[in-house]
Design an enzyme around this catalytic site. Structure first.
Site, PDB file in Angstrom:
ATOM      1  CD  GLU A   1      -1.781  -2.138   2.006  1.00  0.00           C
ATOM      2  OE1 GLU A   1      -0.792  -2.164   2.772  1.00  0.00           O
ATOM      3  OE2 GLU A   1      -2.526  -3.119   1.857  1.00  0.00           O
TER       4      GLU A   1
ATOM      5  CE1 TYR B   1       7.765   0.796  -3.240  1.00  0.00           C
ATOM      6  CE2 TYR B   1       5.748   2.053  -3.038  1.00  0.00           C
ATOM      7  CZ  TYR B   1       6.895   1.542  -2.478  1.00  0.00           C
ATOM      8  OH  TYR B   1       7.173   1.767  -1.150  1.00  0.00           O
TER       9      TYR B   1
HETATM   10  C1  COA Z   1      10.650   6.296  -1.615  1.00  0.00           C
HETATM   11  C2  COA Z   1      12.109   6.293  -1.227  1.00  0.00           C
HETATM   12  C3  COA Z   1      12.413   5.059  -0.376  1.00  0.00           C
HETATM   13  C4  COA Z   1      12.983   6.240  -2.502  1.00  0.00           C
HETATM   14  O1  COA Z   1      14.340   6.101  -2.111  1.00  0.00           O
HETATM   15  P1  COA Z   1      15.537   6.759  -2.952  1.00  0.00           P
HETATM   16  O2  COA Z   1      16.812   6.155  -2.476  1.00  0.00           O
HETATM   17  O3  COA Z   1      15.470   8.236  -2.911  1.00  0.00           O
HETATM   18  O4  COA Z   1      15.172   6.286  -4.426  1.00  0.00           O
HETATM   19  P2  COA Z   1      16.180   5.985  -5.621  1.00  0.00           P
HETATM   20  O5  COA Z   1      17.238   7.022  -5.699  1.00  0.00           O
HETATM   21  O6  COA Z   1      16.618   4.574  -5.522  1.00  0.00           O
HETATM   22  O7  COA Z   1      15.197   6.158  -6.862  1.00  0.00           O
HETATM   23  C5  COA Z   1      14.718   5.059  -7.598  1.00  0.00           C
HETATM   24  C6  COA Z   1      13.514   5.474  -8.398  1.00  0.00           C
HETATM   25  O8  COA Z   1      12.482   5.929  -7.524  1.00  0.00           O
HETATM   26  C7  COA Z   1      11.771   7.011  -8.127  1.00  0.00           C
HETATM   27  N1  COA Z   1      11.957   8.211  -7.301  1.00  0.00           N
HETATM   28  C8  COA Z   1      12.679   8.295  -6.161  1.00  0.00           C
HETATM   29  N2  COA Z   1      12.544   9.534  -5.638  1.00  0.00           N
HETATM   30  C9  COA Z   1      11.738  10.221  -6.451  1.00  0.00           C
HETATM   31  C10 COA Z   1      11.222  11.546  -6.429  1.00  0.00           C
HETATM   32  N3  COA Z   1      11.538  12.407  -5.445  1.00  0.00           N
HETATM   33  N4  COA Z   1      10.380  11.928  -7.424  1.00  0.00           N
HETATM   34  C11 COA Z   1      10.044  11.075  -8.414  1.00  0.00           C
HETATM   35  N5  COA Z   1      10.526   9.788  -8.504  1.00  0.00           N
HETATM   36  C12 COA Z   1      11.352   9.383  -7.519  1.00  0.00           C
HETATM   37  C13 COA Z   1      12.345   7.175  -9.514  1.00  0.00           C
HETATM   38  O9  COA Z   1      11.623   6.322 -10.371  1.00  0.00           O
HETATM   39  C14 COA Z   1      13.759   6.632  -9.337  1.00  0.00           C
HETATM   40  O10 COA Z   1      14.290   6.127 -10.528  1.00  0.00           O
HETATM   41  P3  COA Z   1      15.239   7.091 -11.435  1.00  0.00           P
HETATM   42  O11 COA Z   1      16.430   7.384 -10.580  1.00  0.00           O
HETATM   43  O12 COA Z   1      15.546   6.248 -12.618  1.00  0.00           O
HETATM   44  O13 COA Z   1      14.416   8.331 -11.717  1.00  0.00           O
HETATM   45  C15 COA Z   1      12.486   7.589  -0.446  1.00  0.00           C
HETATM   46  O14 COA Z   1      11.978   8.707  -1.169  1.00  0.00           O
HETATM   47  C16 COA Z   1      11.951   7.658   0.973  1.00  0.00           C
HETATM   48  O15 COA Z   1      12.587   7.180   1.912  1.00  0.00           O
HETATM   49  N6  COA Z   1      10.772   8.264   1.161  1.00  0.00           N
HETATM   50  C17 COA Z   1      10.154   8.400   2.495  1.00  0.00           C
HETATM   51  C18 COA Z   1       9.579   7.094   2.974  1.00  0.00           C
HETATM   52  C19 COA Z   1       8.491   6.581   2.043  1.00  0.00           C
HETATM   53  O16 COA Z   1       7.661   7.342   1.574  1.00  0.00           O
HETATM   54  N7  COA Z   1       8.498   5.272   1.809  1.00  0.00           N
HETATM   55  C20 COA Z   1       7.531   4.616   0.973  1.00  0.00           C
HETATM   56  C21 COA Z   1       6.390   4.106   1.767  1.00  0.00           C
HETATM   57  S1  COA Z   1       5.166   3.315   0.763  1.00  0.00           S
END
Ligand code: COA
Length: 219
Positions: free
Chosen positions: A136, A148
C-alpha cells in the site's frame, strides 16, 4: 545483486539497528512506527524479513576519511558517520511478499539506495518462494509510486481513508508473478542499469582505495 566495488552492503536488520532505524523512520513518515513495533517484527514475527543498507565499513577502515570523501563525491551534504542509509521490510504470507516499509535517510535519497533495497527485497522474496509482491502507498506519495512503477508494480485497487493520521487513501500496487518471464526480463535489465548507475557515481579514486575489481571487470 552484485555489490562488488560499491560502497554499500545489504544485510538483515538486527535488534541493535532499531535506534538508528527509528531516526530515519521519524524523518520519513507522518505516522512513524514505534521502536517496539520494529523489535516485534525482528524478534517475534516469523513472517517478516527486514533489510538495511549500510556503508561498506570494513573496507572504509582501510583509510581514515574514506567515507567523508565518498560523501563529498556523491554530493551528500551530511552528516556524522552513520551505520544505516536505509531499510525495508516485507511479510511473506501465502506466497505474497507484502512490502511493509521502505525508507532512505533523507540526505542520501535519489542515489539509488531505495532501488537497491527494493531489488534486495524482491530477490529475497523469490528466494523464499514468494509468488508476487504487493504493498500500500499513499496516493500523495509520488516518489514511492514512481519507484514501484519502475519495478513493475501496477495499481490494482484503492483502500479509502487507509491512513488514520490524515485520512488519506492508499493505492494497492502489485507485481506480476515474480518468477514469470514478463517480470524477470524487466527486473534483470533494471538491476543491470542500477549497478551501472551506482558504479558510475562512485568515485574512481575510492574504488582504488577499496582495492576491488574495477567496474569494467565486474559483471
Ligand atoms: C521512496 C524512497 C524510499 C525512494 O528512495 P531513494 O533512495 O530516494 O530512491 P532511488 O534514488 O533509488 O530512486 C529510484 C527510483 O524511484 C523514483 N523516485 C525516487 N525519488 C523520487 C522523487 N523524489 N520523485 C520522483 N521519482 C522518484 C524514480 O523512479 C527513481 O528512478 P530514477 O532514478 O531512474 O528516476 C524515499 O523517497 C523515501 O525514503 N521516502 C520516504 C519514505 C516513504 O515514503 N516510503 C515509501 C512508503 S510506501
Amino acid at each position: 545483486m552484485n555489490l562488488n566495488g560499491l560502497p554499500y552492503v545489504i544485510e538483515p536488520m538486527q535488534l541493535r539497528d532499531v535506534a538508528e532505524v527509528m531516526e530515519i523512520e521519524r524523518l520519513s513518515f507522518p505516522s512513524p512506527w514505534s521502536a517496539r513495533a520494529y523489535r516485534y517484527e525482528l524478534q517475534e514475527n516469523n513472517l517478516s524479513h527486514y533489510l538495511v543498507a549500510r556503508p561498506q565499513r570494513p573496507l572504509a577502515r582501510k583509510e581514515p576519511g574514506f567515507w567523508a570523501r565518498v560523501q563529498r563525491s556523491l554530493g551528500v551534504t551530511a552528516s556524522p558517520e552513520v551505520n544505516i542509509l536505509g531499510y525495508g521490510g516485507f511479510w511473506l504470507m501465502a506466497g505474497e511478499a507484502h512490502i511493509s516499509t521502505i525508507a532512505v535517510r533523507p540526505e542520501w535519497r535519489r542515489r539509488g539506495i531505495g532501488e537497491l533495497l527494493l531489488v534486495a527485497m524482491l530477490e529475497l522474496a523469490v528466494e523464499l518462494g514468494g509468488d508476487l509482491a504487493t504493498l500500500e502507498v499513499r496516493v500523495s506519495n509520488v516518489a514511492a509510486q514512481s519507484l514501484y512503477q519502475k519495478y513493475g508494480f501496477a495499481k490494482v485497487g484503492l483502500r479509502p481513508h487507509y491512513y488514520r493520521d490524515r485520512g488519506e487513501d492508499a493505492l494497492i500496487m502489485t507485481t506480476k508473478r515474480l518468477t514469470s518471464a514478463a517480470f524477470q526480463s524487466g527486473f534483470q535489465r533494471l538491476k543491470a542499469e542500477l549497478r551501472q548507475k551506482l558504479v558510475e557515481r562512485f568515485p574512481a579514486q575510492s574504488q582504488e582505495v577499496l582495492d576491488l575489481p574495477s567496474p569494467s571487470t565486474v559483471p
